[in-house]
Write a protein that holds these residues in place. Structure first.
Motif, PDB file in Angstrom:
ATOM      1  N   THR A   7       0.843  -1.197   0.000  1.00 43.65           N
ATOM      2  CA  THR A   7       0.000   0.000   0.000  1.00 43.65           C
ATOM      3  C   THR A   7       0.881   1.251   0.000  1.00 43.65           C
ATOM      4  O   THR A   7       2.037   1.219   0.407  1.00 43.65           O
ATOM      5  N   GLY A   8       0.294   2.337  -0.471  1.00 47.77           N
ATOM      6  CA  GLY A   8       1.034   3.604  -0.505  1.00 47.77           C
ATOM      7  C   GLY A   8       2.225   3.550  -1.430  1.00 47.77           C
ATOM      8  O   GLY A   8       3.336   3.939  -1.052  1.00 47.77           O
ATOM      9  N   SER A   9       1.997   3.112  -2.669  1.00 42.60           N
ATOM     10  CA  SER A   9       3.112   2.810  -3.565  1.00 42.60           C
ATOM     11  C   SER A   9       3.510   3.949  -4.490  1.00 42.60           C
ATOM     12  O   SER A   9       4.483   3.826  -5.227  1.00 42.60           O
ATOM     13  N   SER A  10       2.793   5.062  -4.478  1.00 42.66           N
ATOM     14  CA  SER A  10       2.930   6.011  -5.585  1.00 42.66           C
ATOM     15  C   SER A  10       4.068   7.007  -5.439  1.00 42.66           C
ATOM     16  O   SER A  10       4.512   7.577  -6.431  1.00 42.66           O
ATOM     17  N   ARG A  11       4.568   7.221  -4.232  1.00 39.69           N
ATOM     18  CA  ARG A  11       5.609   8.238  -4.073  1.00 39.69           C
ATOM     19  C   ARG A  11       6.422   7.962  -2.810  1.00 39.69           C
ATOM     20  O   ARG A  11       6.082   7.104  -2.002  1.00 39.69           O
ATOM     21  N   GLY A  12       7.511   8.719  -2.661  1.00 41.18           N
ATOM     22  CA  GLY A  12       8.304   8.665  -1.445  1.00 41.18           C
ATOM     23  C   GLY A  12       8.788   7.269  -1.118  1.00 41.18           C
ATOM     24  O   GLY A  12       9.342   6.556  -1.959  1.00 41.18           O
ATOM     25  N   ILE A  13       8.594   6.860   0.133  1.00 41.84           N
ATOM     26  CA  ILE A  13       9.030   5.546   0.583  1.00 41.84           C
ATOM     27  C   ILE A  13       8.372   4.456  -0.255  1.00 41.84           C
ATOM     28  O   ILE A  13       9.015   3.479  -0.645  1.00 41.84           O
ATOM     29  N   ALA A 165       7.888  -4.433  12.034  1.00 42.60           N
ATOM     30  CA  ALA A 165       7.596  -3.012  11.833  1.00 42.60           C
ATOM     31  C   ALA A 165       8.883  -2.263  11.549  1.00 42.60           C
ATOM     32  O   ALA A 165       9.959  -2.635  12.040  1.00 42.60           O
ATOM     33  N   VAL A 166       8.770  -1.214  10.763  1.00 41.76           N
ATOM     34  CA  VAL A 166       9.874  -0.309  10.480  1.00 41.76           C
ATOM     35  C   VAL A 166       9.477   1.065  10.997  1.00 41.76           C
ATOM     36  O   VAL A 166       8.358   1.529  10.748  1.00 41.76           O
ATOM     37  N   CYS A 167      10.386   1.716  11.714  1.00 40.83           N
ATOM     38  CA  CYS A 167      10.095   3.032  12.273  1.00 40.83           C
ATOM     39  C   CYS A 167      11.082   4.064  11.734  1.00 40.83           C
ATOM     40  O   CYS A 167      12.134   4.318  12.353  1.00 40.83           O
ATOM     41  N   PRO A 168      10.775   4.673  10.591  1.00 39.65           N
ATOM     42  CA  PRO A 168      11.645   5.736  10.090  1.00 39.65           C
ATOM     43  C   PRO A 168      11.499   7.007  10.929  1.00 39.65           C
ATOM     44  O   PRO A 168      10.443   7.264  11.518  1.00 39.65           O
ATOM     45  N   GLY A 169      12.576   7.796  10.958  1.00 50.19           N
ATOM     46  CA  GLY A 169      12.458   9.174  11.402  1.00 50.19           C
ATOM     47  C   GLY A 169      12.113  10.008  10.182  1.00 50.19           C
ATOM     48  O   GLY A 169      11.417   9.563   9.271  1.00 50.19           O
ATOM     49  N   PHE A 170      12.615  11.257  10.153  1.00 52.47           N
ATOM     50  CA  PHE A 170      12.394  12.059   8.958  1.00 52.47           C
ATOM     51  C   PHE A 170      13.029  11.370   7.758  1.00 52.47           C
ATOM     52  O   PHE A 170      14.150  10.878   7.821  1.00 52.47           O
ATOM     53  N   THR A 171      12.277  11.332   6.674  1.00 55.12           N
ATOM     54  CA  THR A 171      12.747  10.720   5.431  1.00 55.12           C
ATOM     55  C   THR A 171      12.586  11.744   4.318  1.00 55.12           C
ATOM     56  O   THR A 171      11.588  12.474   4.278  1.00 55.12           O
ATOM     57  N   MET A 172      13.536  11.818   3.417  1.00 55.59           N
ATOM     58  CA  MET A 172      13.548  12.887   2.430  1.00 55.59           C
ATOM     59  C   MET A 172      12.568  12.614   1.300  1.00 55.59           C
ATOM     60  O   MET A 172      12.922  12.305   0.173  1.00 55.59           O
ATOM     61  N   THR A 173      11.296  12.670   1.654  1.00 54.71           N
ATOM     62  CA  THR A 173      10.221  12.665   0.669  1.00 54.71           C
ATOM     63  C   THR A 173       9.743  14.096   0.503  1.00 54.71           C
ATOM     64  O   THR A 173      10.129  14.987   1.261  1.00 54.71           O
ATOM     65  N   LEU A 189      17.704  19.156  11.824  1.00 59.75           N
ATOM     66  CA  LEU A 189      18.826  18.303  11.430  1.00 59.75           C
ATOM     67  C   LEU A 189      19.849  18.181  12.550  1.00 59.75           C
ATOM     68  O   LEU A 189      20.517  17.152  12.680  1.00 59.75           O
ATOM     69  N   ALA A 190      19.983  19.233  13.363  1.00 59.93           N
ATOM     70  CA  ALA A 190      20.931  19.194  14.477  1.00 59.93           C
ATOM     71  C   ALA A 190      20.561  18.126  15.499  1.00 59.93           C
ATOM     72  O   ALA A 190      21.406  17.699  16.299  1.00 59.93           O
ATOM     73  N   ASP A 191      19.307  17.683  15.462  1.00 61.45           N
ATOM     74  CA  ASP A 191      18.839  16.658  16.395  1.00 61.45           C
ATOM     75  C   ASP A 191      19.100  15.248  15.875  1.00 61.45           C
ATOM     76  O   ASP A 191      18.764  14.273  16.549  1.00 61.45           O
ATOM     77  N   ILE A 192      19.682  15.135  14.680  1.00 58.86           N
ATOM     78  CA  ILE A 192      19.955  13.831  14.082  1.00 58.86           C
ATOM     79  C   ILE A 192      21.468  13.616  14.071  1.00 58.86           C
ATOM     80  O   ILE A 192      22.186  14.270  13.308  1.00 58.86           O
ATOM     81  N   PRO A 193      22.011  12.761  14.928  1.00 58.35           N
ATOM     82  CA  PRO A 193      23.464  12.590  14.990  1.00 58.35           C
ATOM     83  C   PRO A 193      24.107  12.251  13.649  1.00 58.35           C
ATOM     84  O   PRO A 193      25.251  12.642  13.395  1.00 58.35           O
ATOM     85  N   LEU A 194      23.396  11.555  12.783  1.00 60.60           N
ATOM     86  CA  LEU A 194      23.946  11.224  11.472  1.00 60.60           C
ATOM     87  C   LEU A 194      24.146  12.474  10.614  1.00 60.60           C
ATOM     88  O   LEU A 194      24.947  12.464   9.672  1.00 60.60           O
ATOM     89  N   GLY A 195      23.415  13.531  10.933  1.00 63.09           N
ATOM     90  CA  GLY A 195      23.585  14.792  10.221  1.00 63.09           C
ATOM     91  C   GLY A 195      22.720  14.962   8.997  1.00 63.09           C
ATOM     92  O   GLY A 195      22.828  15.964   8.280  1.00 63.09           O
ATOM     93  N   ARG A 196      21.837  14.020   8.734  1.00 58.04           N
ATOM     94  CA  ARG A 196      20.934  14.103   7.593  1.00 58.04           C
ATOM     95  C   ARG A 196      19.722  13.232   7.865  1.00 58.04           C
ATOM     96  O   ARG A 196      19.748  12.348   8.718  1.00 58.04           O
ATOM     97  N   VAL A 197      18.661  13.486   7.113  1.00 61.69           N
ATOM     98  CA  VAL A 197      17.493  12.615   7.208  1.00 61.69           C
ATOM     99  C   VAL A 197      17.735  11.373   6.354  1.00 61.69           C
ATOM    100  O   VAL A 197      18.632  11.343   5.510  1.00 61.69           O
ATOM    101  N   ALA A 198      16.932  10.355   6.567  1.00 61.57           N
ATOM    102  CA  ALA A 198      17.083   9.111   5.815  1.00 61.57           C
ATOM    103  C   ALA A 198      16.626   9.297   4.370  1.00 61.57           C
ATOM    104  O   ALA A 198      15.730  10.094   4.074  1.00 61.57           O
ATOM    105  N   ALA A 199      17.217   8.557   3.484  1.00 60.28           N
ATOM    106  CA  ALA A 199      16.750   8.490   2.103  1.00 60.28           C
ATOM    107  C   ALA A 199      15.646   7.437   2.011  1.00 60.28           C
ATOM    108  O   ALA A 199      15.691   6.423   2.719  1.00 60.28           O
ATOM    109  N   PRO A 200      14.657   7.636   1.149  1.00 59.12           N
ATOM    110  CA  PRO A 200      13.614   6.615   0.997  1.00 59.12           C
ATOM    111  C   PRO A 200      14.189   5.241   0.671  1.00 59.12           C
ATOM    112  O   PRO A 200      13.640   4.217   1.108  1.00 59.12           O
ATOM    113  N   GLU A 201      15.284   5.222  -0.072  1.00 61.03           N
ATOM    114  CA  GLU A 201      15.893   3.948  -0.442  1.00 61.03           C
ATOM    115  C   GLU A 201      16.397   3.178   0.769  1.00 61.03           C
ATOM    116  O   GLU A 201      16.425   1.937   0.762  1.00 61.03           O
TER     117      GLU A 201
END
Length: 232
Positions: A7-13, A165-173, A189-201
């Motif tokens: 489900t939810g196949s049309s965009r983003g994740i 279950a998968v629990c993403p944080g902010f994802t760049m959609t 972004l300063a709250d994300i130690p990795l320094g970036r949001v996740a990619a949908p991939e």
């Protein structure tokens, strides 16, 4: 051959999951709210949509081996807004109730056929960390997805029915980009130690692993994809 309903196949994740599951041994039935481009139209704001989607997907595929619940809405609802209750109910219907109905239909499908099956529910970091004051409903719906996933895993593992279950944080959609911009992107972004949001991939790779490869002993697992912005 593994038959998967997404489900939810049309965009983003969801679009990234479609790409990740474009494999020779996978047949994919894809839901989108408006349909088109080879998808099954189903608007989960309509209580009849989950059953209609399931019936159409089974008619297409013959049987379903994996259910991936990715569809959802993320709509602000200010606490003092006149539509607060209506927005709560819409978000619960789309994000949680529709997913629950599809999970129920999947479990019944596998039980009737004496077959194993897998469910992958795309929840959110908000299930554990919460969300903004305008998104009580979103956080609650995703927490419900996590609790439902664990309940299914505990209840049906003996029959080979697994749930993750998968629990993403902010994802760049597109949705995340708009939200980041409206909330002061650098501060978030300063709250994300990795320094970036996740990619949908990155989320899609996780979904693919759980849908096709994860060992049965992982059933009930909740996998975080959030750049260490929330650890537990």
């Amino acid at each position: 051959m593994t038959n998967i309903l997404l489900t939810g196949s049309s965009r983003g994740i969801g679009a990234a999951i479609v790409t990740a599951l474009d494999l020779p041994d996978v047949t994919l039935a894809k839901q989108a709210t408006r349909g088109g481009n080879g998808t099954i139209a189903a608007d989960f704001a309509d209580p009849a949509a989950p059953q209609a989607l399931w019936d159409t997907a089974v008619a297409q595929l013959g049987t379903i081996d994996v259910l991936v619940n990715n569809a959802g809405v993320f709509e602000a609802s200010p606490l003092d807004g006149d539509e607060w209750v209506a927005q709560w109910e819409r978000t619960m219907r789309v994000n949680l109730t529709a997913s629950a109905e599809l999970c129920r239909l999947a479990v019944l499908h596998w039980q009737a056929r004496g077959r194993p099956g897998r469910i992958v529910n795309v929840a959110s970091r908000a299930a554990y960390r919460g969300d903004s004051p305008a998104h009580w409903h979103y956080a609650a719906s995703k927490a419900g997805m996590v609790a439902m996933t664990k309940t299914i895993a505990r209840g049906y593992a003996g029959a080979g029915i697994l749930a993750f279950a998968v629990c993403p944080g902010f994802t760049m959609t597109g949705m995340a980009e708009d939200y980041l911009a409206s909330r002061g992107g650098d501060k978030l972004l300063a709250d994300i130690p990795l320094g970036r949001v996740a990619a949908p991939e990155e989320v899609a790779t996780t979904v693919k692993f759980l849908a096709l490869e994860a060992p049965p002993s992982m059933t009930g697992a909740v996998v975080d994809v959030n750049g260490a912005s929330y650890v537990r």
